[in-house]
Design a protein around this motif. Structure first.
Motif, PDB file in Angstrom:
ATOM      1  N   ARG A  71       0.844  -1.195   0.000  1.00  6.00           N
ATOM      2  CA  ARG A  71       0.000   0.000   0.000  1.00  6.00           C
ATOM      3  C   ARG A  71       0.883   1.250   0.000  1.00  6.00           C
ATOM      4  N   CYS A  72       0.517   2.205  -0.813  1.00  5.37           N
ATOM      5  CA  CYS A  72       1.193   3.501  -0.853  1.00  5.37           C
ATOM      6  C   CYS A  72       0.197   4.577  -0.443  1.00  5.37           C
ATOM      7  N   VAL A  73       0.624   5.400   0.496  1.00 12.11           N
ATOM      8  CA  VAL A  73      -0.236   6.438   1.054  1.00 12.11           C
ATOM      9  C   VAL A  73       0.432   7.782   0.832  1.00 12.11           C
ATOM     10  N   ALA A  74      -0.374   8.743   0.378  1.00 11.38           N
ATOM     11  CA  ALA A  74       0.161  10.097   0.193  1.00 11.38           C
ATOM     12  C   ALA A  74       0.402  10.740   1.550  1.00 11.38           C
ATOM     13  N   SER A  75       1.483  11.490   1.636  1.00  7.82           N
ATOM     14  CA  SER A  75       1.802  12.183   2.881  1.00  7.82           C
ATOM     15  C   SER A  75       0.840  13.351   3.064  1.00  7.82           C
ATOM     16  N   GLU A  76       0.037  13.248   4.113  1.00  8.54           N
ATOM     17  CA  GLU A  76      -0.936  14.293   4.405  1.00  8.54           C
ATOM     18  C   GLU A  76      -0.278  15.349   5.287  1.00  8.54           C
ATOM     19  N   TYR A  77      -0.308  16.583   4.813  1.00 10.04           N
ATOM     20  CA  TYR A  77       0.340  17.661   5.550  1.00 10.04           C
ATOM     21  C   TYR A  77      -0.617  18.393   6.489  1.00 10.04           C
ATOM     22  N   PHE A  78      -1.902  18.158   6.357  1.00 10.48           N
ATOM     23  CA  PHE A  78      -2.862  18.824   7.225  1.00 10.48           C
ATOM     24  C   PHE A  78      -3.708  17.835   8.024  1.00 10.48           C
ATOM     25  N   THR A  79      -3.842  16.611   7.554  1.00 10.30           N
ATOM     26  CA  THR A  79      -4.574  15.564   8.280  1.00 10.30           C
ATOM     27  C   THR A  79      -3.700  14.318   8.346  1.00 10.30           C
ATOM     28  N   GLU A  80      -3.944  13.497   9.319  1.00 13.18           N
ATOM     29  CA  GLU A  80      -3.179  12.273   9.514  1.00 13.18           C
ATOM     30  C   GLU A  80      -3.718  11.162   8.615  1.00 13.18           C
ATOM     31  N   PRO A  81      -2.866  10.452   7.901  1.00 10.92           N
ATOM     32  CA  PRO A  81      -3.326   9.335   7.071  1.00 10.92           C
ATOM     33  C   PRO A  81      -3.742   8.148   7.944  1.00 10.92           C
ATOM     34  N   GLU A  82      -4.683   7.406   7.432  1.00  9.22           N
ATOM     35  CA  GLU A  82      -5.195   6.244   8.162  1.00  9.22           C
ATOM     36  C   GLU A  82      -4.340   5.019   7.823  1.00  9.22           C
ATOM     37  N   ILE A  83      -3.230   4.887   8.533  1.00 11.28           N
ATOM     38  CA  ILE A  83      -2.337   3.755   8.335  1.00 11.28           C
ATOM     39  C   ILE A  83      -1.956   3.197   9.694  1.00 11.28           C
ATOM     40  N   GLU A  84      -1.570   1.958   9.689  1.00  6.76           N
ATOM     41  CA  GLU A  84      -1.180   1.276  10.920  1.00  6.76           C
ATOM     42  C   GLU A  84       0.342   1.151  10.971  1.00  6.76           C
ATOM     43  N   ILE A  85       0.946   1.828  11.958  1.00  9.20           N
ATOM     44  CA  ILE A  85       2.393   1.832  12.137  1.00  9.20           C
ATOM     45  C   ILE A  85       2.695   1.212  13.488  1.00  9.20           C
ATOM     46  N   THR A  86       3.719   0.384  13.528  1.00 12.66           N
ATOM     47  CA  THR A  86       3.982  -0.412  14.731  1.00 12.66           C
ATOM     48  C   THR A  86       4.399   0.439  15.921  1.00 12.66           C
ATOM     49  N   THR A  87       5.259   1.422  15.731  1.00  8.03           N
ATOM     50  CA  THR A  87       5.742   2.219  16.855  1.00  8.03           C
ATOM     51  C   THR A  87       5.477   3.698  16.611  1.00  8.03           C
ATOM     52  N   GLU A  88       5.416   4.443  17.713  1.00 11.63           N
ATOM     53  CA  GLU A  88       5.161   5.885  17.624  1.00 11.63           C
ATOM     54  C   GLU A  88       6.357   6.638  17.064  1.00 11.63           C
ATOM     55  N   ASN A  89       7.567   6.171  17.313  1.00 11.44           N
ATOM     56  CA  ASN A  89       8.750   6.853  16.797  1.00 11.44           C
ATOM     57  C   ASN A  89       8.805   6.845  15.272  1.00 11.44           C
ATOM     58  N   THR A  90       8.389   5.748  14.676  1.00 13.35           N
ATOM     59  CA  THR A  90       8.345   5.695  13.212  1.00 13.35           C
ATOM     60  C   THR A  90       7.344   6.694  12.658  1.00 13.35           C
TER      61      THR A  90
END
Length: 284
Positions: A71-90
């Motif tokens: 999956r490729c997600v566009a970097s949202e500069y005003f809203t957060e994208p709905e993706i699942e990331i394992t850690t908060e630091n990433t």
């Protein structure tokens, strides 16, 4: 030799500028600036299991492993994208790198402007100032890009330093070929800027060399008299004489009529002159 160096500078500045524009354009449009990989370390056989792997650019994040694989997600500069990331630091790393995005875009705009002005200056070399202007734009483009690269690296390093150290987890990251293209573009643009400024100096020096001396604009017709070239100098012309009135003319005529006429010439024959002519040594 001077004309050869001028042609060499013209060719090299064009090549460096075109390569710098191409590389920064590819770098901005691709998403291989940063590659990250994280997972866990299996204590039984000391192997690693990848939980998530991705590569990101200035505009998009693509996952190659984990729950979001493919999956490729566009970097949202005003809203957060709905993706699942394992850690908060990433997730924080992906947020912080957005602060460096405007600088490569400004750099791309500057290098495009510099490339256009440089080509116009090469087509019309008599407009010497165009080489100087294009060199300034090349240098500004390189400075804008290096500021963006420094912000990009510092943002990632800050988040990596704040990441908790856990023996059962691992995290690896490295910069991709898009980042390498941007760094190479900085070197090429700075080189093109320096050569364009040096080309301006060479062309300006050649113009001053072949420009006639101001004394040649008022040549003397001959050396016989100090007044031979006076007509070429309007500031040395005598002032115009004032016209005489009718009363002054009539008074002069009356004075001439009242004067005694001169005596008649005597009958003495005029003296004879030898017809032998002597050449004068004077050039006049």
């Amino acid at each position: 030799m001077s004309s050869f160096s001028t042609r060499a500078l013209t060719l090299l500045s064009s090549v460096f500028g075109a390569c710098g524009l191409l590389l920064v354009g590819v770098a901005v449009s691709t998403d291989y600036w940063l590659l990250m990989e994280e997972g866990i370390v299996l204590q039984q056989n000391q192997t690693t299991e990848v939980k998530m792997a991705l590569h990101s650019g200035l505009w998009r994040v693509c996952f190659v492993a984990g729950p979001e694989k493919g999956r490729c997600v566009a970097s949202e500069y005003f809203t957060e994208p709905e993706i699942e990331i394992t850690t908060e630091n990433t997730a924080n790393i992906l947020k912080m790198v957005r602060t460096a995005t405007p600088f490569p875009m400004v750099s791309l705009l500057f290098v495009f402007t510099a490339f256009v002005i440089s080509n116009i200056g090469h087509i019309r070399p008599q407009r010497t100032i165009l080489a100087f202007v294009s060199g300034i734009f090349f240098i500004l483009s390189g400075l804008s890009l290096v500021v963006g690269l420094v912000l990009y690296i510092s943002s990632i390093n800050d988040e990596v330093m704040n990441r908790p150290r856990e023996p059962e987890q691992f995290f690896h990251y490295h910069y991709g070929w898009s980042f390498a293209f941007a760094a190479s573009s900085f070197l090429l643009k700075e080189g093109a800027g320096v050569m364009s400024v040096y080309l301006f100096m060479k062309r300006y020096a050649e113009e001053e060399l072949y420009r006639p001396h101001p004394a040649l604009y008022r040549p003397r017709m001959s050396d016989c008299s100090d007044y031979s070239g006076q007509f070429l100098h309007p500031d040395s012309w005598p002032p115009p004489q004032r016209g005489r009135s009718a009363s002054e003319v009539s008074s002069d005529i009356s004075i001439q009529l009242n004067q005694t006429p001169p005596p008649p010439p005597s009958a003495v024959p005029p003296p004879r002159y030898h017809t032998h002519m002597r050449m004068s040594a004077s050039p006049c």
